[in-house]
Scaffold this active site. Structure first.
Site, PDB file in Angstrom:
ATOM      1  N   ASP A  41     -20.398  34.933  47.715  1.00  0.00           N
ATOM      2  CA  ASP A  41     -19.025  34.701  48.160  1.00  0.00           C
ATOM      3  C   ASP A  41     -18.831  35.586  49.385  1.00  0.00           C
ATOM      4  O   ASP A  41     -18.761  36.811  49.277  1.00  0.00           O
ATOM      5  CB  ASP A  41     -18.047  35.079  47.029  1.00  0.00           C
ATOM      6  CG  ASP A  41     -16.581  35.052  47.470  1.00  0.00           C
ATOM      7  OD1 ASP A  41     -16.298  34.668  48.622  1.00  0.00           O
ATOM      8  OD2 ASP A  41     -15.711  35.422  46.641  1.00  0.00           O
ATOM      9  N   LYS A  56     -14.316  36.715  58.924  1.00  0.00           N
ATOM     10  CA  LYS A  56     -14.353  35.334  58.442  1.00  0.00           C
ATOM     11  C   LYS A  56     -13.304  34.469  59.140  1.00  0.00           C
ATOM     12  O   LYS A  56     -13.495  33.277  59.330  1.00  0.00           O
ATOM     13  CB  LYS A  56     -14.102  35.329  56.930  1.00  0.00           C
ATOM     14  CG  LYS A  56     -14.221  33.964  56.271  1.00  0.00           C
ATOM     15  CD  LYS A  56     -14.096  34.132  54.764  1.00  0.00           C
ATOM     16  CE  LYS A  56     -14.196  32.803  54.030  1.00  0.00           C
ATOM     17  NZ  LYS A  56     -14.118  33.024  52.567  1.00  0.00           N
ATOM     18  N   GLU A  90     -15.259  26.961  47.881  1.00  0.00           N
ATOM     19  CA  GLU A  90     -14.861  28.026  46.953  1.00  0.00           C
ATOM     20  C   GLU A  90     -14.185  27.487  45.688  1.00  0.00           C
ATOM     21  O   GLU A  90     -14.541  27.922  44.577  1.00  0.00           O
ATOM     22  CB  GLU A  90     -13.968  29.043  47.676  1.00  0.00           C
ATOM     23  CG  GLU A  90     -14.778  29.895  48.652  1.00  0.00           C
ATOM     24  CD  GLU A  90     -13.924  30.641  49.676  1.00  0.00           C
ATOM     25  OE1 GLU A  90     -12.696  30.700  49.505  1.00  0.00           O
ATOM     26  OE2 GLU A  90     -14.502  31.168  50.637  1.00  0.00           O
ATOM     27  N   ASP A 141      -5.861  30.388  44.888  1.00  0.00           N
ATOM     28  CA  ASP A 141      -6.667  31.512  45.376  1.00  0.00           C
ATOM     29  C   ASP A 141      -5.835  32.417  46.279  1.00  0.00           C
ATOM     30  O   ASP A 141      -5.536  32.070  47.422  1.00  0.00           O
ATOM     31  CB  ASP A 141      -7.885  30.952  46.137  1.00  0.00           C
ATOM     32  CG  ASP A 141      -8.838  32.052  46.627  1.00  0.00           C
ATOM     33  OD1 ASP A 141      -8.461  33.242  46.606  1.00  0.00           O
ATOM     34  OD2 ASP A 141      -9.960  31.699  47.051  1.00  0.00           O
TER      35      ASP A 141
HETATM   36  P1  ADP Z   1     -10.832  37.792  49.638  1.00  0.00           P
HETATM   37  O1  ADP Z   1     -11.124  36.549  48.865  1.00  0.00           O
HETATM   38  O2  ADP Z   1      -9.714  37.614  50.622  1.00  0.00           O
HETATM   39  O3  ADP Z   1     -12.040  38.399  50.268  1.00  0.00           O
HETATM   40  P2  ADP Z   1     -10.322  39.247  47.125  1.00  0.00           P
HETATM   41  O4  ADP Z   1     -10.310  38.060  46.258  1.00  0.00           O
HETATM   42  O5  ADP Z   1     -11.383  40.253  46.898  1.00  0.00           O
HETATM   43  O6  ADP Z   1     -10.247  38.897  48.654  1.00  0.00           O
HETATM   44  O7  ADP Z   1      -8.877  39.944  46.962  1.00  0.00           O
HETATM   45  C1  ADP Z   1      -8.578  41.157  47.573  1.00  0.00           C
HETATM   46  C2  ADP Z   1      -7.139  41.516  47.277  1.00  0.00           C
HETATM   47  O8  ADP Z   1      -6.966  41.678  45.867  1.00  0.00           O
HETATM   48  C3  ADP Z   1      -6.702  42.823  47.920  1.00  0.00           C
HETATM   49  O9  ADP Z   1      -5.444  42.657  48.543  1.00  0.00           O
HETATM   50  C4  ADP Z   1      -6.620  43.764  46.739  1.00  0.00           C
HETATM   51  O10 ADP Z   1      -5.673  44.792  46.947  1.00  0.00           O
HETATM   52  C5  ADP Z   1      -6.158  42.810  45.648  1.00  0.00           C
HETATM   53  N1  ADP Z   1      -6.381  43.360  44.307  1.00  0.00           N
HETATM   54  C6  ADP Z   1      -7.534  43.853  43.820  1.00  0.00           C
HETATM   55  N2  ADP Z   1      -7.347  44.304  42.561  1.00  0.00           N
HETATM   56  C7  ADP Z   1      -6.029  44.110  42.260  1.00  0.00           C
HETATM   57  C8  ADP Z   1      -5.200  44.384  41.122  1.00  0.00           C
HETATM   58  N3  ADP Z   1      -5.698  44.990  40.037  1.00  0.00           N
HETATM   59  N4  ADP Z   1      -3.894  44.031  41.169  1.00  0.00           N
HETATM   60  C9  ADP Z   1      -3.392  43.436  42.270  1.00  0.00           C
HETATM   61  N5  ADP Z   1      -4.102  43.163  43.369  1.00  0.00           N
HETATM   62  C10 ADP Z   1      -5.409  43.505  43.373  1.00  0.00           C
HETATM   63 MG    MG Z   2     -11.999  34.908  48.219  1.00  0.00          MG
END
Ligand code: ADP
Ligand code: MG
Length: 618
Positions: free
Chosen positions: A24, A87, A187, A211
């Site tokens: 991913d 990205k 995705e 998402d």
């Molecule tokens: P992406 O798909 O954009 O790369 P992710 O799916 O990894 O990102 O999501 C990242 C986001 O999730 C960040 O804004 C992070 O702060 C948030 N996040 C991670 N853990 C938690 C949590 N326990 N509660 C709320 N938000 C969270």
């Molecule tokens: Mg993602």
């Protein structure tokens, strides 16, 4: 066929299995996963903490590169040499990101608006492909270290709305990182597979994948039929995510501590520290009811209800997008059988409950939402490796592919939602007597005029024997493989002249091709300009007619019956002219209508202003 390779560093002999990993490649975080004996594993870092690798790249003064947590730390201390959210730039031209430059803390180079963006770090220029390759290299190194074996094959996921240029850029990044990218997977498709939905050919479902990541939000409605994942619709916001939750918390604290606000605004370097506290607060509030901390003596406190009221408007925007996605798919919430939660931000309980309420059913949230896409990619990889022979996985084109025909019109050859791999052909002929060359310009998108769609590439079929217009029979085939790479083949059947070009979006165009394109465009400039002018005049006439109708309806009381009748007659003339092919006639009719209605419009404006002023006195 298993083979052996030697790990030079350790001098060990490895047996290369046909392991294919799932990756991913996220905007905020990336991760790699694999499947072993029927179980998926997201690969953690050496200290076993987290499988997430922040999608951040830092350039050290000595030319070295850091990726992940170490690079993320540099966002605070050395933002100029630290790249994030790459990205967003994949497969994008400068033109595409115009207006968003200030979002990026680093320098994006503007060479020529149609060329692909580059990022400047010190005196070097990097493409988003090169930068993404650094992230992929780090993931490859991570899994190789854990499994103690070389890894060279991968499935990489992309958002459902990614076009061919963005998919191709992702493949290229993989190649640059030393990975053979066997498949690019959507995705939401991967997330669905991770929950085992759509794995079996008799699984027929309609699902929603919600998402919410760090900086982007997508909702996808998928129909799964006989192992085929069809994207019925996607919606979202490319600038809405967990980062906005963090910002809301920061603003809340600054409002509560005016002195802190002053200090932050004075740019004392505390802004990033406050942002990190805000993110920590948000994460903690996913499990507890209150967060308390201090920063430089300032109290930082926020309760869950306070946080929830801050994010409510942001959440509402995601729910509105869900509504639109359902509408575009021609469905209602009750038609959705499963709702899958993806992205770290869906760990926030209010997000889950709002989505569950909107769709009127429990959501899937058992798997870690920030790992679920990579786990699904690992399942897809395992299927490709031949370990799950009874399963069949096919994808779908998200946008139509077609060619430009006379007058700049898009002629769709492979409609959106076609199953891939696909091969489709259509016959064309020449429009000019003795025409020897035929330009084949390929576009992606849904608009009728190619100028509004995305150009993928073009070539010229040369050497058509001179014949009267309409006699040559030219067949154009689109061959789209399972990875979304398009081959376009043109063949004149009478003479057998043939040409085939692989569309790698803006990558595949050589100088020579461009020169040829230019010459061709000059040769045909006159007819093209005329055709476009006619289409434009018709479009403009159409909008003038709509505006006139509205104008008449809204202001009827202000005009005499004669005036209304005259406008209606002039609009009728314009409508008649727009049916014809004389653009000058259309423009003349438009001018006549405008000349007559301008003083009336002026009168209506004055009357409306007077009305408004009267209203304000009340
Ligand atoms: P992406 O798909 O954009 O790369 P992710 O799916 O990894 O990102 O999501 C990242 C986001 O999730 C960040 O804004 C992070 O702060 C948030 N996040 C991670 N853990 C938690 C949590 N326990 N509660 C709320 N938000 C969270
Ligand atoms: Mg993602």
């Amino acid at each position: 066929m298993p083979s052996f390779s030697i790990d030079l560093k350790e001098g060990k002999l490895h047996k290369d299995t046909d392991l294919i990993v799932g990756i991913d490649l996220g905007t905020t975080n990336s991760l790699v996963a694999y499947m072993k004996e029927g179980t998926t594993h997201a690969v953690k870092d050496r200290d076993g903490k987290s499988p997430l690798v922040p999608s951040v790249i830092h350039f050290l003064p000595d030319g070295g590169i850091l990726v992940g947590d170490e690079a993320k730390a540099k966002l605070i201390t050395d933002p100029q040499h630290t790249i994030y959210s790459v990205k967003r730039l994949m497969g994008k031209s400068y033109h595409d990101v115009e207006g968003f430059e200030q979002y990026f803390g680093y320098q994006i180079i503007d060479e020529d608006t149609e060329s692909l963006v580059k990022i400047r770090v010190n005196d070097r220029f990097y493409t988003p492909v090169e930068l993404s390759a650094e992230i992929l290299r780090a993931l490859k190194a991570r899994i190789e270290a854990v499994l103690e074996q070389p890894v060279s094959k991968a499935v990489i996921t992309v958002p459902a709305y990614f076009n061919d240029a963005q998919r191709q850029a992702t493949r290229d990044a993989g190649k640059l990182a030393g990975l053979d990218v066997l498949r690019i997977v959507n995705e939401p498709t991967a997330a669905s597979l991770a929950y085992g939905i759509g794995l079996h050919p008799d699984d027929n479902q309609t699902i929603a994948v919600y998402d919410l990541g760090g900086g982007t939000f997508d909702i996808s409605i998928l129909r799964i039929q006989e192992g085929i994942f069809e994207v019925l619709s996607t919606h979202g916001d490319t600038f809405l995510g967990g980062d906005d939750f963090d910002r809301a918390v920061m603003d809340f604290w600054m409002e509560q501590n005016p002195a802190l606000k002053t200090q932050i605004e004075a740019g004392k370097g505390m802004s990033q520290a406050l942002r990190l506290r805000a993110e920590a607060a948000k994460k903690q509030l996913s499990r507890s009811d209150v967060f308390e901390d201090t920063l430089d003596g300032f109290p930082l406190r926020i309760s869950r209800p306070q946080f929830e009221s801050l994010i409510q408007p942001l959440l509402q925007r995601t729910i509105d997008a869900c509504r639109k996605a359902l509408r575009d798919a021609g469905l209602s919430a009750a038609d959705i059988q499963h709702v899958i939660m993806v992205g770290g931000s869906t760990r926030t309980p209010l997000v889950k409950s709002a989505v569950a309420e909107f769709f009127g059913r429990e959501v899937y949230d058992k798997l870690n939402p920030d790992e679920v896409v990579a786990l699904g990619a690992a399942i897809q990889a395992d299927v490709l490796a031949g370990n799950q022979k009874d399963l069949l996985l096919i994808d779908i084109t998200p946008l139509s592919l077609g060619i430009e025909t006379v007058g700049g019109l898009m002629d769709v050859i492979l409609p959106r939602n076609s199953k891939i791999p696909a091969k489709v052909g259509r016959s064309y002929t020449t429009s000019v007597d003795g025409q020897r060359n035929l330009k084949v310009a390929v576009y992606q998108g849904e608009r009728d005029l190619v100028e509004h769609n995305r150009p993928l590439g073009e070539f010229i079929l040369r050497g058509i024997p001179p014949m009267p217009a309409g006699l040559p029979k030219i067949e154009i085939h689109f061959i789209l493989d399972a990875d979304g790479i398009l081959r376009v083949r043109a063949k004149e059947l009478r003479s057998g002249v043939e040409q085939e070009v692989e569309m790698r979006s803006q990558y595949g165009i050589s100088e020579e091709d461009m020169a040829r394109m230019l010459i061709d465009s000059i040769q045909h400039a006159k007819e093209d300009v005329a055709a476009r002018a006619l289409l434009e005049a018709r479009n403009e006439a159409q909008s003038v007619l709509i505006a006139t109708e509205r104008f008449l309806q809204q202001n009827e009381a202000l005009f005499t019956p004669d005036e209304s009748a005259r406008i209606t007659a002039l609009a009728g003339d314009l409508a008649a002219a727009a049916q014809g092919t004389d653009k000058d006639l259309i423009n003349k009719a438009m001018e006549d209508l405008n000349t007559y209605s301008a003083p009336l419009a002026h009168r209506a404006l004055e009357a409306n202003v007077a009305q408004a002023l009267k209203g304000s006195k009340l």
